[in-house]
Design an enzyme around this catalytic site. Structure first.
Site, PDB file in Angstrom:
ATOM      1  CE1 TYR A   1      -3.223  -2.801  -0.016  1.00  0.00           C
ATOM      2  CE2 TYR A   1      -4.041  -2.028   2.090  1.00  0.00           C
ATOM      3  CZ  TYR A   1      -4.136  -2.878   1.002  1.00  0.00           C
ATOM      4  OH  TYR A   1      -5.153  -3.804   0.955  1.00  0.00           O
TER       5      TYR A   1
ATOM      6  CG  ASP B   1      -2.579 -19.863  -0.620  1.00  0.00           C
ATOM      7  OD1 ASP B   1      -1.816 -19.710   0.356  1.00  0.00           O
ATOM      8  OD2 ASP B   1      -2.272 -20.540  -1.616  1.00  0.00           O
TER       9      ASP B   1
ATOM     10  CG  ASP C   1     -12.807  -6.313   5.481  1.00  0.00           C
ATOM     11  OD1 ASP C   1     -12.429  -5.748   6.524  1.00  0.00           O
ATOM     12  OD2 ASP C   1     -13.266  -5.697   4.507  1.00  0.00           O
TER      13      ASP C   1
END
Ligand code: NAD
Length: 357
Positions: free
Chosen positions: A141, A224, A252
């Site tokens: 980011y 994953d 999330d």
């Protein structure tokens, strides 16, 4: 000695949920004579509208001077077409990086009263209590170079850089080990060390820190698999530590295990424990202005703020107990509503928590 809290309502449902969180903070402030004072600022779209930038120098100065910051959420369709350099989210990234809020703590706790609200089977999630420690000021980011460029053949190409320096990994690693020491002493570090060099280094640094915390059982998991395990058997986790992007996504997913993202608080701390507190969710423009947003994540963020930055654990515990009590009473905002419960608005939920204090 008095403590100063900077209040940043932000955009969308931000002002609605902050109003309720402030009522709760006012109530404990008065009850315990905490001497908390407020300053106000603006962030995100609200700041763009007022000052033309998502984070003004004035708000940044107030943020530096405050003992803690309470934020609603930023962003919304109104500002989506702006140049990426001045979008609301840039203000959020800037305040996090300017204040070096590198440690993002995201607890995912399933209140037993809400087991039915989760999309997973109650036996899979009942009693869930995970802490995700996400690195917040580095990784892809923030990595440079980044952008969208035009190649020689005229095709456009988007590019970002996933980068972590050893000291960045080490400080978030220490934070996570220390959190694990205060809990069940199990730490799972999540990476993609089979593919990404930056996360090979991540794994190496975590292994190097482990002997300093002999009581903590450290494990590693590829991201994953971690995503799969979170929905398959989430109770296997105690503390998870990971980089910025993986943490964004996994937290999330963990949020949904608990029934609603509207229940989850977060803390973003610097090396001295000063921090910014905000719900895990965004500004929910789809429900803004309707008085139906769940304010509990923001109210629980106030509890985290009292505990981690203001060193006031007693009122923090009391707020958490009050939230549990209103859930026991059957009060539910729309996002956590199930048959037989009493549906309440944002402000009714805030008032009920105050009454339960
Ligand atoms: P979101 O979290 O705002 O909303 C996702 C879904 O959850 C929506 O259906 C929304 O109605 C619901 N929801 C969220 N909070 C809720 C609450 N308290 N009560 C009830 N329902 C709630 O995510 P999004 O839709 O992807 O993003 C909307 C905006 O928020 C975007 O501009 C995004 O950039 C921004 N955003 C900001 C932050 C932040 O400020 N930290 C974080 C994430 C997204």
């Amino acid at each position: 000695m008095s403590k100063t809290v900077l209040i940043l309502p932000g955009d969308g449902i931000g002002p609605e949920i902050i109003a309720e969180a402030k009522k709760v903070l006012d109530a404990v402030n008065a009850k315990y004579n905490l001497g908390i004072e407020y300053t106000d600022g603006s962030l995100g779209g609200a700041s763009i509208d007022q000052h033309g930038v998502p984070l003004s120098d004035d708000t940044l100065a107030k943020a530096r001077a405050a003992d803690a910051i309470l934020l609603g959420a930023v962003g919304g369709p109104k500002w989506d077409k702006l140049d990426p350099a001045i979008r609301p989210e840039k203000g959020l990234l800037k305040i996090r990086s300017e204040l070096e809020l590198f440690a993002n703590l995201r607890p995912a706790i399933l209140y037993p009263q809400l087991a039915e609200a989760s999309t997973l089977k109650p036996e899979v999630v009942a009693g869930l209590d995970i802490l995700i420690v996400r690195e917040l000021t580095g990784g892809i980011y923030f990595g440079q170079p980044r952008g969208i460029r035009t190649l020689e053949n005229g095709e456009r190409q988007g590019y970002n850089t996933y980068v972590y320096a050893e000291h960045e990994i080490e400080r978030i690693g220490r934070n996570a080990f220390e959190m694990a020491m205060k809990r069940d002493k199990k730490l799972c570090s999540v990476d993609k060390a089979n593919v990404l060099e930056a996360t090979m280094l991540w794994r190496e640094v975590m292994d190097r820190l482990a002997p300093e915390y002999p009581e903590v059982e450290l494990s590693h998991m590829y991201v994953d698999n971690a995503a799969m395990q979170l929905v398959r058997a989430p109770k296997q986790f105690d503390v998870m530590v990971t980089g910025n992007m993986f943490g964004d996504i996994l937290s999330d997913a963990a949020a949904m295990l608990t029934g609603s993202i509207g229940m989850l608080p977060s803390a973003s701390l610097d090396k001295n424990g000063c921090g910014m507190y905000e719900p895990c969710h965004g500004s929910a423009p789809d429900i803004a202005g309707q008085g139906i947003a769940n304010p509990l994540a923001t109210i629980l963020s106030v509890a985290m703020m009292l505990r981690y930055s203001l060193d006031m654990p007693e009122p923090a515990n009391e707020i958490e107990a009050a939230v549990s009590k209103v859930l026991d009473q059957g009060l539910r905002t729309a996002d956590i509503y199930t048959d037989g419960m009493q549906k309440v608005s944002t402000s009714e939920m805030g008032a009920a928590v105050v009454a339960a204090l």
